[in-house]
Motif scaffolding. Sequence first.
Motif, PDB file in Angstrom:
ATOM      1  N   ILE A 739       0.847  -1.204   0.000  1.00  0.00           N
ATOM      2  CA  ILE A 739       0.000   0.000   0.000  1.00  0.00           C
ATOM      3  C   ILE A 739       0.878   1.248   0.000  1.00  0.00           C
ATOM      4  O   ILE A 739       0.598   2.229  -0.703  1.00  0.00           O
ATOM      5  CB  ILE A 739      -0.957  -0.004   1.215  1.00  0.00           C
ATOM      6  N   ARG A 740       1.968   1.228   0.780  1.00  0.00           N
ATOM      7  CA  ARG A 740       2.855   2.390   0.813  1.00  0.00           C
ATOM      8  C   ARG A 740       3.587   2.566  -0.519  1.00  0.00           C
ATOM      9  O   ARG A 740       3.853   3.692  -0.936  1.00  0.00           O
ATOM     10  CB  ARG A 740       3.856   2.241   1.952  1.00  0.00           C
ATOM     11  N   LYS A 741       3.924   1.449  -1.180  1.00  0.00           N
ATOM     12  CA  LYS A 741       4.601   1.543  -2.481  1.00  0.00           C
ATOM     13  C   LYS A 741       3.672   2.090  -3.545  1.00  0.00           C
ATOM     14  O   LYS A 741       4.040   2.991  -4.321  1.00  0.00           O
ATOM     15  CB  LYS A 741       5.100   0.152  -2.909  1.00  0.00           C
ATOM     16  N   THR A 742       2.459   1.524  -3.620  1.00  0.00           N
ATOM     17  CA  THR A 742       1.510   1.897  -4.693  1.00  0.00           C
ATOM     18  C   THR A 742       0.142   2.172  -4.077  1.00  0.00           C
ATOM     19  O   THR A 742      -0.765   1.339  -4.153  1.00  0.00           O
ATOM     20  CB  THR A 742       1.411   0.770  -5.733  1.00  0.00           C
ATOM     21  N   ARG A 745      -3.082   1.792  -6.309  1.00  0.00           N
ATOM     22  CA  ARG A 745      -3.356   0.513  -6.954  1.00  0.00           C
ATOM     23  C   ARG A 745      -4.675  -0.052  -6.447  1.00  0.00           C
ATOM     24  O   ARG A 745      -4.997   0.083  -5.265  1.00  0.00           O
ATOM     25  CB  ARG A 745      -2.208  -0.459  -6.621  1.00  0.00           C
ATOM     26  N   PRO A 746      -5.490  -0.711  -7.315  1.00  0.00           N
ATOM     27  CA  PRO A 746      -6.762  -1.308  -6.868  1.00  0.00           C
ATOM     28  C   PRO A 746      -6.535  -2.279  -5.714  1.00  0.00           C
ATOM     29  O   PRO A 746      -5.584  -3.071  -5.731  1.00  0.00           O
ATOM     30  CB  PRO A 746      -7.270  -2.026  -8.119  1.00  0.00           C
ATOM     31  N   MET A 747      -7.421  -2.216  -4.720  1.00  0.00           N
ATOM     32  CA  MET A 747      -7.224  -2.984  -3.490  1.00  0.00           C
ATOM     33  C   MET A 747      -7.229  -4.486  -3.740  1.00  0.00           C
ATOM     34  O   MET A 747      -6.414  -5.220  -3.165  1.00  0.00           O
ATOM     35  CB  MET A 747      -8.314  -2.619  -2.473  1.00  0.00           C
ATOM     36  N   LEU A 748      -8.114  -4.974  -4.594  1.00  0.00           N
ATOM     37  CA  LEU A 748      -8.174  -6.405  -4.869  1.00  0.00           C
ATOM     38  C   LEU A 748      -6.869  -6.896  -5.496  1.00  0.00           C
ATOM     39  O   LEU A 748      -6.338  -7.951  -5.122  1.00  0.00           O
ATOM     40  CB  LEU A 748      -9.352  -6.731  -5.787  1.00  0.00           C
ATOM     41  N   GLU A 749      -6.354  -6.135  -6.422  1.00  0.00           N
ATOM     42  CA  GLU A 749      -5.099  -6.511  -7.076  1.00  0.00           C
ATOM     43  C   GLU A 749      -3.946  -6.497  -6.079  1.00  0.00           C
ATOM     44  O   GLU A 749      -3.082  -7.383  -6.090  1.00  0.00           O
ATOM     45  CB  GLU A 749      -4.831  -5.531  -8.225  1.00  0.00           C
ATOM     46  N   LEU A 750      -3.952  -5.506  -5.223  1.00  0.00           N
ATOM     47  CA  LEU A 750      -2.886  -5.380  -4.224  1.00  0.00           C
ATOM     48  C   LEU A 750      -2.937  -6.546  -3.226  1.00  0.00           C
ATOM     49  O   LEU A 750      -1.898  -7.113  -2.863  1.00  0.00           O
ATOM     50  CB  LEU A 750      -3.039  -4.042  -3.506  1.00  0.00           C
ATOM     51  N   LEU A 751      -4.135  -6.928  -2.806  1.00  0.00           N
ATOM     52  CA  LEU A 751      -4.275  -8.042  -1.869  1.00  0.00           C
ATOM     53  C   LEU A 751      -3.817  -9.349  -2.498  1.00  0.00           C
ATOM     54  O   LEU A 751      -3.118 -10.154  -1.855  1.00  0.00           O
ATOM     55  CB  LEU A 751      -5.727  -8.158  -1.399  1.00  0.00           C
ATOM     56  N   ASN A 752      -4.213  -9.581  -3.741  1.00  0.00           N
ATOM     57  CA  ASN A 752      -3.796 -10.804  -4.427  1.00  0.00           C
ATOM     58  C   ASN A 752      -2.280 -10.884  -4.542  1.00  0.00           C
ATOM     59  O   ASN A 752      -1.678 -11.937  -4.338  1.00  0.00           O
ATOM     60  CB  ASN A 752      -4.432 -10.867  -5.820  1.00  0.00           C
ATOM     61  N   ASP A 753      -1.667  -9.762  -4.901  1.00  0.00           N
ATOM     62  CA  ASP A 753      -0.216  -9.739  -5.051  1.00  0.00           C
ATOM     63  C   ASP A 753       0.480  -9.999  -3.710  1.00  0.00           C
ATOM     64  O   ASP A 753       1.482 -10.730  -3.642  1.00  0.00           O
ATOM     65  CB  ASP A 753       0.215  -8.384  -5.619  1.00  0.00           C
ATOM     66  N   SER A 754      -0.057  -9.420  -2.628  1.00  0.00           N
ATOM     67  CA  SER A 754       0.550  -9.592  -1.303  1.00  0.00           C
ATOM     68  C   SER A 754       0.433 -11.039  -0.835  1.00  0.00           C
ATOM     69  O   SER A 754       1.399 -11.610  -0.299  1.00  0.00           O
ATOM     70  CB  SER A 754      -0.129  -8.661  -0.298  1.00  0.00           C
ATOM     71  N   ARG A 817     -13.924   1.831   5.046  1.00  0.00           N
ATOM     72  CA  ARG A 817     -13.081   2.941   5.470  1.00  0.00           C
ATOM     73  C   ARG A 817     -12.904   3.949   4.333  1.00  0.00           C
ATOM     74  O   ARG A 817     -12.933   5.164   4.559  1.00  0.00           O
ATOM     75  CB  ARG A 817     -11.722   2.381   5.904  1.00  0.00           C
ATOM     76  N   ALA A 818     -12.751   3.431   3.106  1.00  0.00           N
ATOM     77  CA  ALA A 818     -12.578   4.317   1.948  1.00  0.00           C
ATOM     78  C   ALA A 818     -13.827   5.150   1.708  1.00  0.00           C
ATOM     79  O   ALA A 818     -13.747   6.327   1.319  1.00  0.00           O
ATOM     80  CB  ALA A 818     -12.237   3.488   0.710  1.00  0.00           C
ATOM     81  N   ARG A 819     -15.003   4.557   1.907  1.00  0.00           N
ATOM     82  CA  ARG A 819     -16.253   5.303   1.707  1.00  0.00           C
ATOM     83  C   ARG A 819     -16.386   6.453   2.704  1.00  0.00           C
ATOM     84  O   ARG A 819     -17.080   7.429   2.447  1.00  0.00           O
ATOM     85  CB  ARG A 819     -17.455   4.355   1.833  1.00  0.00           C
ATOM     86  N   LYS A 820     -15.721   6.322   3.828  1.00  0.00           N
ATOM     87  CA  LYS A 820     -15.732   7.409   4.816  1.00  0.00           C
ATOM     88  C   LYS A 820     -14.669   8.463   4.515  1.00  0.00           C
ATOM     89  O   LYS A 820     -14.540   9.432   5.258  1.00  0.00           O
ATOM     90  CB  LYS A 820     -15.492   6.843   6.222  1.00  0.00           C
ATOM     91  N   GLY A 821     -13.919   8.240   3.430  1.00  0.00           N
ATOM     92  CA  GLY A 821     -12.890   9.201   3.049  1.00  0.00           C
ATOM     93  C   GLY A 821     -11.617   9.082   3.848  1.00  0.00           C
ATOM     94  O   GLY A 821     -10.812  10.025   3.895  1.00  0.00           O
ATOM     95  N   LEU A 822     -11.388   7.945   4.489  1.00  0.00           N
ATOM     96  CA  LEU A 822     -10.198   7.739   5.293  1.00  0.00           C
ATOM     97  C   LEU A 822      -9.153   6.965   4.503  1.00  0.00           C
ATOM     98  O   LEU A 822      -9.478   6.092   3.695  1.00  0.00           O
ATOM     99  CB  LEU A 822     -10.534   6.962   6.581  1.00  0.00           C
ATOM    100  N   ALA A 823      -7.887   7.261   4.742  1.00  0.00           N
ATOM    101  CA  ALA A 823      -6.800   6.547   4.080  1.00  0.00           C
ATOM    102  C   ALA A 823      -6.665   5.151   4.679  1.00  0.00           C
ATOM    103  O   ALA A 823      -7.058   4.903   5.828  1.00  0.00           O
ATOM    104  CB  ALA A 823      -5.499   7.315   4.232  1.00  0.00           C
ATOM    105  N   GLN A 824      -6.100   4.223   3.903  1.00  0.00           N
ATOM    106  CA  GLN A 824      -5.938   2.853   4.381  1.00  0.00           C
ATOM    107  C   GLN A 824      -4.890   2.763   5.483  1.00  0.00           C
ATOM    108  O   GLN A 824      -4.967   1.886   6.344  1.00  0.00           O
ATOM    109  CB  GLN A 824      -5.545   1.940   3.208  1.00  0.00           C
ATOM    110  N   LEU A 825      -3.910   3.669   5.470  1.00  0.00           N
ATOM    111  CA  LEU A 825      -2.861   3.674   6.484  1.00  0.00           C
ATOM    112  C   LEU A 825      -2.603   5.097   6.956  1.00  0.00           C
ATOM    113  O   LEU A 825      -2.740   6.044   6.176  1.00  0.00           O
ATOM    114  CB  LEU A 825      -1.558   3.087   5.925  1.00  0.00           C
TER     115      LEU A 825
END
Length: 840
Positions: A739-742, A745-754, A817-825
Amino acid sequence: MKSLHTRAVVYGLVIVLGLLSALPNLLSPTLSGMLPDWYQQNTVSLGLDLQGGSHLLLEADIQELFASEHEAIAAELTTSLREADIRYGRLQITDRGIELPVRQPEQVSEAASLARKLATDTPDGTRRFDVDTNGGRLVLTLTESWRVGISRDAVERSLEVVRRRLDETGLVEPSITRQGSDGILVQMPGVADPSEIRELLGTTAKMTFHWAARGIAEDDTATIILPGAHEDRDYKLEERVAMAGEHIRDARMAFNPDTNEPVVNFKLDDKGARLFGDMTRDNIGRPLAIVLDGEVITAPVIRSAIGASGEISGGSTTKEASNLALLLRAGALPAPLHVIEERTVGPDLGSDAIAMGLTTGLLGAAMVIAFMIGLYGRWGLIACVGLTVNVGLVFGILSLLGATLTLPGIAGIILTIGMAVDANILINERIREESRGGKPAWMALREGFGKAYRTILDSNFTTLIAVSLLFMFGSGPVRGFAVTIGIGLVTSLFTAIAVTRLIMEWRIRGREREPLVISGIASLDRLSERGVNFMRGRVIGLMVSAVLSIAAIALFVQPGLKYGVDFTGGTVVEVQAQGVTVDQLRTTLQAQDLEDAAIQEAGADGRFLIRLPAEQGTPGATAEQVALLKASVTSVEPTAEFPKVDMVGPKVSGGFSDATILAILLAGAGMLAYLWFRFESHFAWAATLTIALDLTKTIGFFALAGVEFNLTAVAALLALMGYSVNDKVVVFDRIRENIRKTPDRPMLELLNDSISSTLTRTVFTSVTTFLALLPMGVAGGAAVASFALPMLFGIVIGTSSSVFVASPVLYYLGQQRARKGLAQLRPTAEEIRRELELIP
């Protein structure tokens, strides 16, 4: 390379000291005898479950002390009221305190003032009781501080009396410690039958001397009627104590020269000798009763004045007279002690447990070593060197602390072997990843260790949360498990981060700029590089997990868990009786009014488990039941043996239940708080909810497989919580890194890669931990089944839930969390600094 040499010297010194600390455990008695005394004693003690022996948990009956305190205060108060010419009614003493009606309403305040003055009539002015008035009545209640002081003093004095009594018996190295607020734990190595010790410690031994009541009561002298200890008759005595037994200075068993019957000769201290001489001189021709714990031992007629010594006789056997002399020498207990828990392990069963632990532990370690060498080659061998050093350091620290090694402790060491490899696998996989990116050996090592360090620290810390709570709320052998796991986690940090790195840096010396090749499984590598769309099945994964958890809860309700004696209370006796059938045992026990006994065959060689329910309302465990059961079995088979006895009272079993629930809840809360701090709220909730689902499935496994749920099972649950969160931290750490790198990036794609990039580590770690525990689960027997089998099941569940449950839960919480306008980290300090630099 100066740094390498310096570290080699420092690390080598630490390792040598640790291994030297463990060395006395391996030496023969002959070689050990050549060492200094302080070094000989630097060993790990074996617990009672390994060397055999008995364990008694005694509880002081504090309520009886409070009742005695109430009576003493009542006597002081009534004496003071009579001296002040204040008339009062019938006094009542209850569990709550003292109630005394004052006949004249105008004297109530004066009586209350008098009582308040008595309340502080102590050497240091401490208030003993509170005084209230209620409708012309005085109400006196002990203050909390005074009650605590009475309890503490009683337990401390009881500890000393118990220690003196056991010293008098010549028992070898008994361990006597305080447990809780009113408990005393006695551990006796080598004692296979603690019945005599139990009787010895359960006797209050409060001796008093009372004059027999005269034919016509004088001056309204209060009288009591007490039974005889050795004859079927009652004695009418004066209630007033003529002399207390505390003046007895010494007591010895002897034989009367005229009758040759056993007697007890006692000697009094100076004060007692003067008092005894005066009272016997003034009462010649009158019977003097010697009372022990409410029973009249003897009541001889005084023929002449008696001075500093006397004789107690009256129908005692030699053993009874010897025990009485011992009790009088050791002194009386300030309060009765009740046995609320008793556990006995025969020496043969202990040696079998040691052999089982060594065999399964060595086999598990060999399988782990073979797997690591087969997977990583020479780099796996380096990890195995670190693993061997880790086990040596664990024993070195245990020896230094003077710790006790128990059967669950051996299980903890075996589990440590599997979990310690986790750090090495994580480091190796990180280094391989960096090497595939084209980095030279020195950089791949530096980056690999640097990125793995944070993950290892987080995962080990969350595991330590569960282990520390297990130590706080566990008892006996289960604490031994917590200690070994905790020490193993700390030493594995040193061996993985420091020792392994040192050896790997030494291996690449001179080839720092060449590529570093660490072998692996090519198919898994290709799968990780290509990536797998795990999140495509997120809905199915969550649904299957939910269905399994609901089914587990249903199994928990019906048929329910097979609770062990730790939670149900009662008694479990292991019987070894060749040629005896279940029907014979049942018929014999029913004839002795033990029809509630449940008999279970525990093998084909005449082994049985007999369970007796706890008797409600009894202050201690039912020792008489055990004695009756043993007598019944030996009447059928005189050569019968009883390798193990577990007896737990209702109070102890209820405490275990409360402590278990509290420990699991606190472990969950601690992990939630730590992950919230280290990651973010939705990461913490995703991990905690997934662990809760893992626990429900594991509890369902207990119900479905019929594995006994006991204290060892609680250790398994908390260990599983630590293992499961460990696995999830590794995946979440990679998600956070990506998440910090990209961040766009779409969350689903990022989770799959992780998940794909940590797949090899997840699989390999699960395999090594599974291999370490597999021999114990297969060949460990009933003693460790409640730990090993759920752990094996939990490893599979915890590993799969990290991929198919925790990540989908994190995805949905992240979307919310995203719908509330908050960052993931939350932003890092570096990101905040860069943003501030951009502000004009």
